[in-house]
Write an enzyme that holds these catalytic residues in place. Structure first.
Site, short mmCIF file in Angstrom:
data_model
loop_
_atom_site.label_atom_id
_atom_site.label_comp_id
_atom_site.label_asym_id
_atom_site.label_seq_id
_atom_site.Cartn_x
_atom_site.Cartn_y
_atom_site.Cartn_z
N ASN A 52 1.12 3.59 -2.77
CA ASN A 52 1.64 4.10 -4.12
C ASN A 52 1.21 4.88 -4.94
O ASN A 52 1.69 6.04 -5.13
CB ASN A 52 1.46 3.06 -5.11
CG ASN A 52 1.84 1.69 -5.66
OD1 ASN A 52 2.70 1.43 -4.07
ND2 ASN A 52 1.60 0.13 -5.73
N GLY A 53 -0.22 5.14 -4.31
CA GLY A 53 -0.57 6.43 -4.77
C GLY A 53 -0.31 7.97 -3.95
O GLY A 53 -0.15 8.68 -5.05
N LEU A 80 11.28 -20.64 -3.69
CA LEU A 80 10.14 -19.31 -3.44
C LEU A 80 8.33 -19.80 -4.26
O LEU A 80 9.03 -19.94 -5.87
CB LEU A 80 10.72 -17.76 -3.43
CG LEU A 80 9.25 -16.68 -3.03
CD1 LEU A 80 9.26 -17.14 -2.01
CD2 LEU A 80 10.65 -15.97 -3.62
N ARG A 113 -11.74 1.85 -7.99
CA ARG A 113 -11.77 3.09 -8.97
C ARG A 113 -11.65 3.81 -9.86
O ARG A 113 -12.35 2.97 -10.78
CB ARG A 113 -10.00 2.58 -8.37
CG ARG A 113 -9.81 2.64 -6.99
CD ARG A 113 -8.13 2.10 -6.86
NE ARG A 113 -7.42 1.74 -5.44
CZ ARG A 113 -7.12 2.20 -5.03
NH1 ARG A 113 -5.62 2.31 -5.46
NH2 ARG A 113 -6.55 1.46 -4.06
N ARG A 154 2.41 -5.38 6.29
CA ARG A 154 1.31 -3.32 5.47
C ARG A 154 2.59 -2.34 4.98
O ARG A 154 2.56 -2.60 6.93
CB ARG A 154 0.46 -3.55 5.77
CG ARG A 154 -0.78 -2.43 5.10
CD ARG A 154 -1.60 -2.70 5.45
NE ARG A 154 -2.94 -1.41 4.35
CZ ARG A 154 -4.28 -1.71 4.35
NH1 ARG A 154 -4.89 -2.58 4.59
NH2 ARG A 154 -4.18 -0.95 3.26
N ARG A 159 -4.48 -1.85 8.77
CA ARG A 159 -6.23 -2.64 8.63
C ARG A 159 -5.35 -3.91 8.10
O ARG A 159 -4.44 -3.12 7.07
CB ARG A 159 -7.14 -2.05 8.12
CG ARG A 159 -6.66 -1.02 7.11
CD ARG A 159 -8.41 -0.28 6.72
NE ARG A 159 -7.56 0.50 5.42
CZ ARG A 159 -8.05 1.69 5.82
NH1 ARG A 159 -8.01 2.62 6.90
NH2 ARG A 159 -7.43 2.78 4.82
N HIS A 219 2.21 3.12 -8.91
CA HIS A 219 2.35 1.51 -9.83
C HIS A 219 3.02 1.29 -10.36
O HIS A 219 3.42 0.05 -9.71
CB HIS A 219 0.62 1.63 -10.57
CG HIS A 219 -0.65 2.21 -9.02
ND1 HIS A 219 -0.54 1.26 -7.82
CD2 HIS A 219 -1.84 2.54 -9.79
CE1 HIS A 219 -1.90 1.97 -7.69
NE2 HIS A 219 -2.49 2.70 -8.40
N ASP A 227 0.73 -1.20 0.09
CA ASP A 227 -0.22 0.25 -0.39
C ASP A 227 1.04 1.23 0.33
O ASP A 227 2.09 1.16 0.65
CB ASP A 227 -0.96 -0.30 1.13
CG ASP A 227 -1.48 0.79 0.84
OD1 ASP A 227 -2.47 1.05 0.25
OD2 ASP A 227 -2.84 1.48 1.66
C1 IPE Z 1 -5.46 -2.60 0.03
O1 IPE Z 1 -4.89 -1.77 -0.06
C2 IPE Z 1 -5.37 -3.19 -1.38
C3 IPE Z 1 -3.61 -3.69 -2.30
C4 IPE Z 1 -2.35 -3.23 -1.59
C5 IPE Z 1 -4.67 -4.25 -2.94
P1 IPE Z 1 -6.65 -0.16 -0.55
O2 IPE Z 1 -5.78 1.04 -0.24
O3 IPE Z 1 -7.61 -0.18 -1.49
O4 IPE Z 1 -6.85 -0.30 0.92
P2 IPE Z 1 -7.83 0.24 1.90
O5 IPE Z 1 -8.50 0.96 0.53
O6 IPE Z 1 -6.69 1.59 1.82
O7 IPE Z 1 -8.16 -0.64 2.75
C1 IPE Z 2 -1.81 0.28 -3.00
O1 IPE Z 2 -1.18 1.40 -3.00
C2 IPE Z 2 -1.75 -0.15 -4.26
C3 IPE Z 2 -3.24 -1.06 -4.93
C4 IPE Z 2 -3.99 -1.07 -3.74
C5 IPE Z 2 -3.43 -1.60 -6.00
P1 IPE Z 2 -3.13 2.34 -3.19
O2 IPE Z 2 -2.84 3.05 -5.06
O3 IPE Z 2 -3.71 2.15 -3.00
O4 IPE Z 2 -1.78 3.74 -2.93
P2 IPE Z 2 -2.51 4.77 -1.52
O5 IPE Z 2 -2.71 3.89 0.30
O6 IPE Z 2 -3.44 5.69 -2.74
O7 IPE Z 2 -1.18 5.92 -1.36
MG MG Z 3 -4.43 2.21 -0.20
#
Ligand code: IPE
Ligand code: IPE
Ligand code: MG
Length: 240
Positions: free
Chosen positions: A22-23, A130, A71, A187, A193, A37, A20
């Site tokens: 990346n955004g 692995l 999304r 995580r 979570r 991503h 989690d």
């Molecule tokens: C969890 O991340 C799913 C993946 C890493 C693929 P999210 O960014 O979707 O989770 P929430 O929405 O913050 O719980």
């Molecule tokens: C996790 O990064 C990748 C996926 C859920 C696919 P996010 O895209 O959820 O990144 P944030 O949480 O918005 O920073």
């Molecule tokens: Mg996220």
């Protein structure tokens, strides 16, 4: 790191990663989320080698959840395209003896991606190193619900009786049928979570949360998580 009397550290057999952040990584740099991503996919490829070198047997990565369809179309398409592109690279780990497999509902994925997944599994199935599992369109509740439906069908057809439905039998109907339970769940990105990842399989997992964003997660962060794991006292309900 904590070591046992032989100097070995207590390694998790199975690590699961919620990749989690990346955004947020992209936002900090004024880039679109999709750039995050792309960078995250690089982290994944690098980390697979580090995990393999560390001697871990199973690593499972949450790449796309059953909830991530919420999304924008643009972001979903970019994520799917990245998965397609990266599968070619991952399966070319010929010399590294890495077995690839997938969990998650495949019916909603493109034909191209489904074919690449089947091909990657076929080409790597006899490798003994692995096991890397990518969770694509995966949800823990969906996994359990599908297993419940399968067991109901087996009971309906007379192949199984309700009394013989044990935890072991039920586990063999989950998408992770040939993968041991999660020992360590990591995580990145600071949220505390599980977000519907491997909820049955991580019932007794040690949880490790870090603020480090997935794109910045490297070997030293992996070592830190494993070091922390090796110090935990896993009691499994016992009084030891
Ligand atoms: C969890 O991340 C799913 C993946 C890493 C693929 P999210 O960014 O979707 O989770 P929430 O929405 O913050 O719980
Ligand atoms: C996790 O990064 C990748 C996926 C859920 C696919 P996010 O895209 O959820 O990144 P944030 O949480 O918005 O920073
Ligand atoms: Mg996220």
């Amino acid at each position: 790191m904590a070591a046992d009397k032989n100097g070995d550290i207590n390694l998790p057999r199975h690590i699961a990663f919620i990749m989690d952040g990346n955004g947020r990584w992209a936002k900090k740099r004024g880039l679109p989320r999709t750039a995050g991503h792309k960078e995250g996919a690089k982290t994944l490829r690098r980390l697979i080698r580090d995990i393999d070198s560390a001697g871990i047997e199973y690593a499972t990565f949450y790449a796309f959840s059953t909830e991530n369809w919420k999304r924008s179309d643009e972001e979903v398409s970019a994520l799917m395209k990245l998965l397609e592109d990266n599968l070619d690279d991952l399966v070319n780990y010929e010399n590294e003896n890495i077995r690839l497999r997938f969990i998650g509902g495949r019916e909603r994925l493109s034909k191209v991606l489904q074919d690449k997944m089947a091909e990657a599994e076929r080409r790597s199935k006899d490798r003994t190193g692995l096991t890397v599992t990518l969770a694509i369109n995966y949800g823990g509740r969906d996994d359990i619900l599908r297993a419940a439906k399968k067991s109901a069908e087996l009971i309906n057809k007379g192949f199984l009786s309700p009394d013989s439905l044990t935890e072991e039998t039920f586990e063999s109907l989950l998408m992770t049928e040939d993968i041991p339970p999660v020992d360590l769940m990591v995580r990145t990105g600071g949220e505390l979570r599980i977000s519907n990842f491997l909820i049955w399989q991580s019932a007794y997992a040690e949880l490790y949360f870090t603020d480090v964003l997935w794109c910045d997660f490297g070997k030293k962060d992996l070592d830190k998580a494993i070091g922390e794991f090796s110090k935990r006292n896993r009691r499994f309900g016992d009084a030891k």
